[in-house]
Design a protein around this motif. Structure first.
Motif, PDB file in Angstrom:
ATOM      1  N   ALA B 150       0.844  -1.200   0.000  1.00  0.00           N
ATOM      2  CA  ALA B 150       0.000   0.000   0.000  1.00  0.00           C
ATOM      3  C   ALA B 150       0.876   1.246   0.000  1.00  0.00           C
ATOM      4  O   ALA B 150       0.594   2.229  -0.700  1.00  0.00           O
ATOM      5  CB  ALA B 150      -0.924  -0.001   1.220  1.00  0.00           C
ATOM      6  N   ALA B 151       1.957   1.196   0.761  1.00  0.00           N
ATOM      7  CA  ALA B 151       2.863   2.354   0.811  1.00  0.00           C
ATOM      8  C   ALA B 151       3.430   2.635  -0.576  1.00  0.00           C
ATOM      9  O   ALA B 151       3.518   3.792  -0.996  1.00  0.00           O
ATOM     10  CB  ALA B 151       3.986   2.095   1.808  1.00  0.00           C
ATOM     11  N   ILE B 152       3.783   1.585  -1.297  1.00  0.00           N
ATOM     12  CA  ILE B 152       4.348   1.792  -2.642  1.00  0.00           C
ATOM     13  C   ILE B 152       3.310   2.450  -3.559  1.00  0.00           C
ATOM     14  O   ILE B 152       3.624   3.389  -4.290  1.00  0.00           O
ATOM     15  CB  ILE B 152       4.852   0.460  -3.241  1.00  0.00           C
ATOM     16  CG1 ILE B 152       6.070  -0.036  -2.462  1.00  0.00           C
ATOM     17  CG2 ILE B 152       5.216   0.627  -4.709  1.00  0.00           C
ATOM     18  CD1 ILE B 152       6.473  -1.459  -2.784  1.00  0.00           C
ATOM     19  N   CYS B 153       2.068   1.954  -3.506  1.00  0.00           N
ATOM     20  CA  CYS B 153       1.003   2.563  -4.331  1.00  0.00           C
ATOM     21  C   CYS B 153       0.888   4.061  -4.041  1.00  0.00           C
ATOM     22  O   CYS B 153       0.718   4.875  -4.940  1.00  0.00           O
ATOM     23  CB  CYS B 153      -0.346   1.923  -4.033  1.00  0.00           C
ATOM     24  SG  CYS B 153      -0.594   0.405  -4.912  1.00  0.00           S
ATOM     25  N   CYS B 159       7.003  10.347  -6.106  1.00  0.00           N
ATOM     26  CA  CYS B 159       8.313  10.584  -6.720  1.00  0.00           C
ATOM     27  C   CYS B 159       8.241  11.794  -7.646  1.00  0.00           C
ATOM     28  O   CYS B 159       9.252  12.397  -7.977  1.00  0.00           O
ATOM     29  CB  CYS B 159       8.780   9.363  -7.512  1.00  0.00           C
ATOM     30  SG  CYS B 159       9.073   7.915  -6.497  1.00  0.00           S
ATOM     31  N   ARG B 160       7.022  12.131  -8.098  1.00  0.00           N
ATOM     32  CA  ARG B 160       6.845  13.297  -8.976  1.00  0.00           C
ATOM     33  C   ARG B 160       6.320  14.496  -8.194  1.00  0.00           C
ATOM     34  O   ARG B 160       5.854  15.464  -8.792  1.00  0.00           O
ATOM     35  CB  ARG B 160       5.870  12.940 -10.104  1.00  0.00           C
ATOM     36  CG  ARG B 160       6.425  11.890 -11.065  1.00  0.00           C
ATOM     37  CD  ARG B 160       5.522  11.757 -12.286  1.00  0.00           C
ATOM     38  NE  ARG B 160       4.262  11.071 -11.984  1.00  0.00           N
ATOM     39  CZ  ARG B 160       3.056  11.554 -12.255  1.00  0.00           C
ATOM     40  NH1 ARG B 160       2.911  12.755 -12.806  1.00  0.00           N
ATOM     41  NH2 ARG B 160       1.981  10.855 -11.966  1.00  0.00           N
ATOM     42  N   ALA B 161       6.379  14.439  -6.867  1.00  0.00           N
ATOM     43  CA  ALA B 161       5.853  15.549  -6.063  1.00  0.00           C
ATOM     44  C   ALA B 161       6.563  16.841  -6.450  1.00  0.00           C
ATOM     45  O   ALA B 161       7.750  16.828  -6.801  1.00  0.00           O
ATOM     46  CB  ALA B 161       6.051  15.266  -4.580  1.00  0.00           C
ATOM     47  N   ARG B 168      12.752  13.489  -4.654  1.00  0.00           N
ATOM     48  CA  ARG B 168      14.006  12.735  -4.814  1.00  0.00           C
ATOM     49  C   ARG B 168      14.174  11.699  -3.703  1.00  0.00           C
ATOM     50  O   ARG B 168      14.637  10.585  -3.955  1.00  0.00           O
ATOM     51  CB  ARG B 168      15.197  13.697  -4.863  1.00  0.00           C
ATOM     52  CG  ARG B 168      15.253  14.479  -6.173  1.00  0.00           C
ATOM     53  CD  ARG B 168      16.537  15.286  -6.291  1.00  0.00           C
ATOM     54  NE  ARG B 168      16.568  16.421  -5.375  1.00  0.00           N
ATOM     55  CZ  ARG B 168      16.084  17.642  -5.661  1.00  0.00           C
ATOM     56  NH1 ARG B 168      15.529  17.892  -6.831  1.00  0.00           N
ATOM     57  NH2 ARG B 168      16.169  18.609  -4.774  1.00  0.00           N
ATOM     58  N   ALA B 169      13.795  12.069  -2.474  1.00  0.00           N
ATOM     59  CA  ALA B 169      13.873  11.087  -1.380  1.00  0.00           C
ATOM     60  C   ALA B 169      12.966   9.903  -1.703  1.00  0.00           C
ATOM     61  O   ALA B 169      13.325   8.743  -1.469  1.00  0.00           O
ATOM     62  CB  ALA B 169      13.465  11.726  -0.053  1.00  0.00           C
ATOM     63  N   CYS B 174      11.275   4.339  -2.664  1.00  0.00           N
ATOM     64  CA  CYS B 174      10.422   3.400  -3.402  1.00  0.00           C
ATOM     65  C   CYS B 174      11.201   2.183  -3.886  1.00  0.00           C
ATOM     66  O   CYS B 174      10.684   1.073  -3.898  1.00  0.00           O
ATOM     67  CB  CYS B 174       9.758   4.094  -4.590  1.00  0.00           C
ATOM     68  SG  CYS B 174       8.359   5.105  -4.069  1.00  0.00           S
ATOM     69  N   LYS B 175      12.456   2.418  -4.284  1.00  0.00           N
ATOM     70  CA  LYS B 175      13.266   1.274  -4.737  1.00  0.00           C
ATOM     71  C   LYS B 175      13.405   0.266  -3.603  1.00  0.00           C
ATOM     72  O   LYS B 175      13.278  -0.941  -3.806  1.00  0.00           O
ATOM     73  CB  LYS B 175      14.655   1.745  -5.166  1.00  0.00           C
ATOM     74  CG  LYS B 175      14.664   2.375  -6.540  1.00  0.00           C
ATOM     75  CD  LYS B 175      16.074   2.736  -6.953  1.00  0.00           C
ATOM     76  CE  LYS B 175      16.031   3.582  -8.223  1.00  0.00           C
ATOM     77  NZ  LYS B 175      17.291   4.272  -8.481  1.00  0.00           N
TER      78      LYS B 175
END
Lengths: 306, 338
Positions: B150-153, B159-161, B168-169, B174-175
């Motif tokens: 769920a966190a990944i979703c 990542c595009r914030a 960038r963090a 996410c990786k």
């Protein structure tokens, strides 16, 4: 072996301890990361287990006993250090102590996988299905974490001892022991730096931290002697060139750990030595609790795969 | 782990209240928003944007740090040495995520010490999922698979914030999270193919973590008043319900491979809306846990408080030592100059 290993093992100093930066005669590249150097060359416990299974590597009964000792030391320490993760004084220390625990666990897995080859046992058989008196770790490793200073005192002794041991063990006539040691010595070099840095900070920080550091060293020092005790097994293996005689490490340990203590304006604690006996299955009261917790789930489901 | 639900956002200042410099800054900000590019720490930004981000990023950092606890709970009992190593590395990653995120939040003008103080004082929030207990080894699998899933979703779109340091963090986080999810899946798969007791343990853990993980996406869209502003600022990209629906779709596929079931007989794909639907969630429970009345709220905070308090003398020592070293250094410099 890769060149980094050679560079590490040829030197016996520890760089400039006051800054934590290894000097030209020091043992390690301050810009290097143990995890960055090793991928590709890293010897994983799984590789050793595979070599053992396929008969490429098989320790003699005596080498297995010796590997079991070193593996048990590292395993019990990893179990102790793992407790700090999520409880450390700073987030950076959660990461650092976690790293050291992981390194120790990696060494334990390698040594135990190899040792098990002599008896048809896996690392998990050895870790989870032996009882207290069958563990061969020395008593220093099972000592409770105490406060941060106690943990640092234990880690300081351990890493200065392990560094001298692994540095020499890279020359072992037993190729697997030598390979495990070659990987371990690079990692332990960082552990040495970490603990020396904290010895300096705690001894030279506040009155309270100095008092706690002195207390921590006094609590741990009775268990130093046991690290350097030879017995028939180590004598025979050392003569054959497979193992390192524990007594042969004492001088360098005293000199190098003494340099750090001197820089920190600390005395080598004048405390009576404990008799030890861990190498022959004599342990403190602490080990039983460590094993009870570590083994409980595996023993509830014997034969299960995880 | 979990992106946070946004709290109330103060009204924006009117243009006439802004100075000329601010007006230029605002023009730049508006252009960045329109072009969907990035705001960096030194750029002008509206106070509510800063406040929203600071809250979201610090809550996210707190979630990583508190989230270490349920998993650290199983490090000492991990049933194989390999699993122990993986779990240790995972919990260590979470400390690392907390560190990146606190650093990202610091670029918005608040110190980590202050954020930590707020967390310990109970003034700051963290993802409510971590107020549930990790009762069995299978919970390590369910947390990895469902909670990290769920966190990944939630986090991949972050990542595009629009705020550079946050985006960038999130790339790096996410990786690592995707590794975490895979290891969780692998734990469950192994258990599911193990003994009947192991399989039961896995199913029980999935049953307990399913609904809380769905609630990680935050309240339903019609009850999430701040989402709209956050989307206008290019922080949030998809609505809570949209992300939840995608997550359900992914889990439905994966649970089959696991040979387990999800405890929800109302999951279906709606051909009209082209979205996955699920059964009702207990939002009362969600609000209760958020309000501090969850199973482990007090335990989690107390553990953090204790680590912080027990470590105070160490931090004081490190800082006293650094001061002394600096003083020595400046003495040396003076001697040299003389």
């Amino acid at each position: 072996m890769i060149p980094e290993t050679t560079r590490t093992t040829e030197n016996s100093g520890h760089g400039d301890i006051s800054t934590g930066v290894a000097g030209p005669s020091g043992s390690g590249d301050s810009n290097a990361s143990a995890t960055r150097i090793t991928p590709g060359n890293a010897l994983r416990p799984e590789d050793i287990a595979l070599e053992v299974r396929t008969g490429l590597a098989k320790p003699s009964e005596e080498v297995a006993e010796y590997a079991l000792r070193l593996g048990d030391d590292a395993l019990i320490l990893a179990q102790r250090l793992g407790h700090w993760i999520s409880r450390a004084p700073e987030l950076e220390e959660d990461v650092a102590l976690g790293n050291i625990a992981l390194d120790q666990l990696g060494h334990a897995r390698s040594f135990l996988s190899y040792a098990g080859g002599a008896w048809g046992k896996s690392e998990d058989d050895l870790a989870y299905f032996r009882r207290e008196h069958e563990f061969r770790s020395v008593q220093l490793f099972e000592q409770p974490n105490g406060d941060f200073a106690v943990t640092i005192a234990r880690q300081f002794i351990v890493s200065y001892y392990q560094f001298e041991l692994y540095r020499r063990l890279t020359e072992s006539t037993d190729a697997t022991l030598a390979a495990i040691a070659a990987k371990a010595v690079k990692e332990v070099d960082y552990h040495r730096d970490h603990s020396a840095q904290w010895i300096l900070r705690l001894a030279g920080g506040t009155e309270e931290s100095r008092r706690r550091m002195i207390h921590g060293l006094r609590l741990m020092w009775p268990y130093v002697n046991e690290l350097f005790q030879d017995d028939e097994l180590t004598q025979r293996l050392a003569e054959a060139g497979a193992a390192v005689a524990p007594s042969s490490l004492r001088e360098d340990f005293d000199r190098l750990s003494g340099e750090v203590l001197k820089e920190a304006e600390l005395e080598v604690p004048d405390v009576p030595a404990a008799p030890g006996g861990g190498r022959h299955g004599k342990h403190s009261e602490h080990l039983g609790y460590i094993l009870a917790e570590m083994q409980v789930l595996a023993r509830e489901h014997p034969g299960a795969s995880w | 782990m979990a992106a946070q639900n946004l709290q109330s956002v103060p009204a924006e200042l009117s243009p006439e209240e802004l100075s000329a410099e601010e007006a230029a800054g605002k023009a730049n900000f508006d252009r960045v928003m329109a072009e969907d590019s990035r705001i960096e720490p030194k750029d002008w930004m509206p106070a509510p944007y800063r406040k929203t981000l600071l809250r979201q990023i610090s809550q996210h950092a707190h979630s990583e740090i508190i989230g270490m606890q349920p998993e650290a709970n199983w490090i000492s009992r991990a049933p194989s040495l390999k699993r122990k190593a993986i779990l240790m590395a995972k919990v260590q990653d979470e400390a690392g995520h907390g560190l990146y995120l606190y650093s990202a939040a610091e670029t918005l003008g608040q110190t980590r010490d202050k954020m930590m103080e707020d967390l310990i004082a109970g003034k700051a929030r963290y993802s409510s999922i971590f107020n549930y207990p990790a009762l069995t080894w299978a919970d390590m699998g369910a947390i990895g698979w469902l909670v990290d899933g769920a966190a990944i979703c939630n986090q991949v779109p972050l990542c595009r914030a629009s705020y550079g340091p946050y985006g960038r963090a999130m790339v790096r986080i996410c990786k690592e999270e995707s590794f975490h999810q895979r290891q969780g899946f692998e734990i469950l798969l192994e258990l599911s193919n193990g003994t009947p007791e192991q399989k039961q343990m896995a199913q029980d853990a999935v049953n307990r973590w399913y609904a809380p993980s769905l609630m990680m996406f935050g309240p339903p869209d019609d009850d999430s008043p701040n989402s709209k502003q956050s989307m206008a600022w290019n922080i949030k990209r998809f609505s809570n319900d949209e992300l939840r629906s995608r997550f359900v779709g992914m889990m439905v596929e994966q649970v089959r491979v696991l040979g387990l079931t999800l405890p929800d007989d109302q999951i279906r794909y709606n051909e009209d809306t082209k979205k996955w639907e699920h059964g009702p969630l207990d939002w009362h429970e969600f609000q209760e846990v958020l309000a501090g009345r969850g199973p482990c709220n007090s335990q989690r905070l107390e553990r953090r408080r204790q680590a912080h308090d027990d470590g105070a003398w160490v931090r004081e020592a490190a800082s006293a030592y650094a001061d002394k070293q600096r003083a020595k250094q400046s003495m040396k410099t003076k001697e040299y100059a003389a």
